[in-house]
Design an enzyme around this catalytic site. Structure first.
Site, PDB file in Angstrom:
ATOM      1  N   ASP A  33      29.741  45.279  48.588  1.00  0.00           N
ATOM      2  CA  ASP A  33      30.291  45.527  47.253  1.00  0.00           C
ATOM      3  C   ASP A  33      29.246  45.126  46.238  1.00  0.00           C
ATOM      4  OD1 ASP A  33      31.766  42.833  48.297  1.00  0.00           O
ATOM      5  OD2 ASP A  33      31.350  42.654  46.149  1.00  0.00           O
ATOM      6  N   ASP A 122      40.209  42.765  41.694  1.00  0.00           N
ATOM      7  CA  ASP A 122      39.484  41.517  41.954  1.00  0.00           C
ATOM      8  C   ASP A 122      40.139  40.435  41.107  1.00  0.00           C
ATOM      9  OD1 ASP A 122      37.675  39.401  41.950  1.00  0.00           O
ATOM     10  OD2 ASP A 122      35.913  40.645  41.540  1.00  0.00           O
ATOM     11  N   GLU A 124      40.672  36.409  40.756  1.00  0.00           N
ATOM     12  CA  GLU A 124      40.044  35.199  41.286  1.00  0.00           C
ATOM     13  C   GLU A 124      39.760  34.215  40.167  1.00  0.00           C
ATOM     14  OE1 GLU A 124      35.699  35.418  41.682  1.00  0.00           O
ATOM     15  OE2 GLU A 124      35.966  37.570  42.038  1.00  0.00           O
TER      16      GLU A 124
END
Ligand SMILES: *[C@@H]1O[C@H](CO)[C@@H](O)[C@H](O)[C@H]1NC(C)=O
Length: 235
Positions: A33, A122, A124
């Site tokens: 990624d 994503d 986080e």
């Protein structure tokens, strides 16, 4: 059994980066990624090195479009790599629906063409402030649901959720609400994946290192190449 195999092979991979076992490549498709930090990635080389899939950063919050997204997405496509976009969540700046729509408008879309992975959320550690962005666990779960349901209603698939078990426990109260709908992508830089968040009995992707012999973070798909293609085909 698969877990033991992956663990053993990865232990070898991590300790002797030079001698990358071919078993991993055959058993579990490898991926990377990337974001603009990697610049324009040479996906043809990555493909020749055994990379089967890639997640490419598309957006962040509602104020950032990755300047390399288009270049990298097209290059990955031309190299025959199965690819998808990811969105870096800022749950403190706007609603989940707003950010899902922003992501969808800037590369995060999905179609059942066999080469597009469901977009990834994503979610986080906050890079510039409170770990959980100042949201309570229940507010965080609602935010993720809003993003996920919006993405699903527009594309027919649920987004992949990228996180760490530690963050998920800390910031969602270890919510089990997504395990039956959203594929999981766990980041853990270790020789085994460790405990998974509640709700999931297995992971779909594993980001096992933040550098390696190919650009960007290093990932594995937990399954076969056919399984990877199914994820890019079935709603
Ligand atoms: C990989 O997926 C299988 C199910 O397909 C599961 O049994 C196994 O635990 C998974 N591995 C990890 C590390 O989640």
């Amino acid at each position: 059994m698969k877990v033991t195999l992956i663990t053993t092979v990865l232990a070898a991979l991590v300790s002797t980066a030079a001698a990358e076992p071919t078993l991993v490549k055959r058993a579990n498709p490898q991926g990377i990624d990337v974001s603009h930090y990697q610049g324009a990635v040479n996906f043809k080389t990555a493909k020749a090195n055994g990379i089967a899939f890639a997640y490419i950063k598309a957006t962040e919050g509602t104020t950032f479009i990755d300047p390399e997204f288009n270049t990298n997405y097209v290059a990955a496509t031309n190299a025959g790599i199965i690819r998808g976009g990811y969105h870096f969540a800022h749950p403190d700046s706007s609603s989940g629906a707003t950010q899902a729509n922003y992501f969808l408008a800037h590369g995060g879309g999905w179609s059942a063409d066999g080469i597009t992975l469901p977009g990834a959320l994503d979610i986080e550690y906050n890079p510039n402030g409170a770990t959980c962005y100042g949201l309570s666990a229940s507010a965080m779960v609602s935010w993720i649901k809003d993003f996920s349901n919006t993405y699903h209603s527009k594309t027919g698939v649920y987004p992949v959720i990228y996180t760490t078990t530690d963050w998920w426990k800390t910031c969602t109260g270890n919510s089990a609400a997504f395990g039956s709908t959203n594929p999981l992508w766990i980041a853990r830089y270790a020789s085994s994946i460790g405990t998974l968040p509640a709700g999931w009995s297995y992971t779909t992707f594993w980001q096992y290192a933040n550098s390696g012999s190919n650009p960007g973070d290093q990932d594995l798909f937990n399954g076969s190449l056919d399984g990877l293609k199914r994820l890019a085909t079935a709603a």
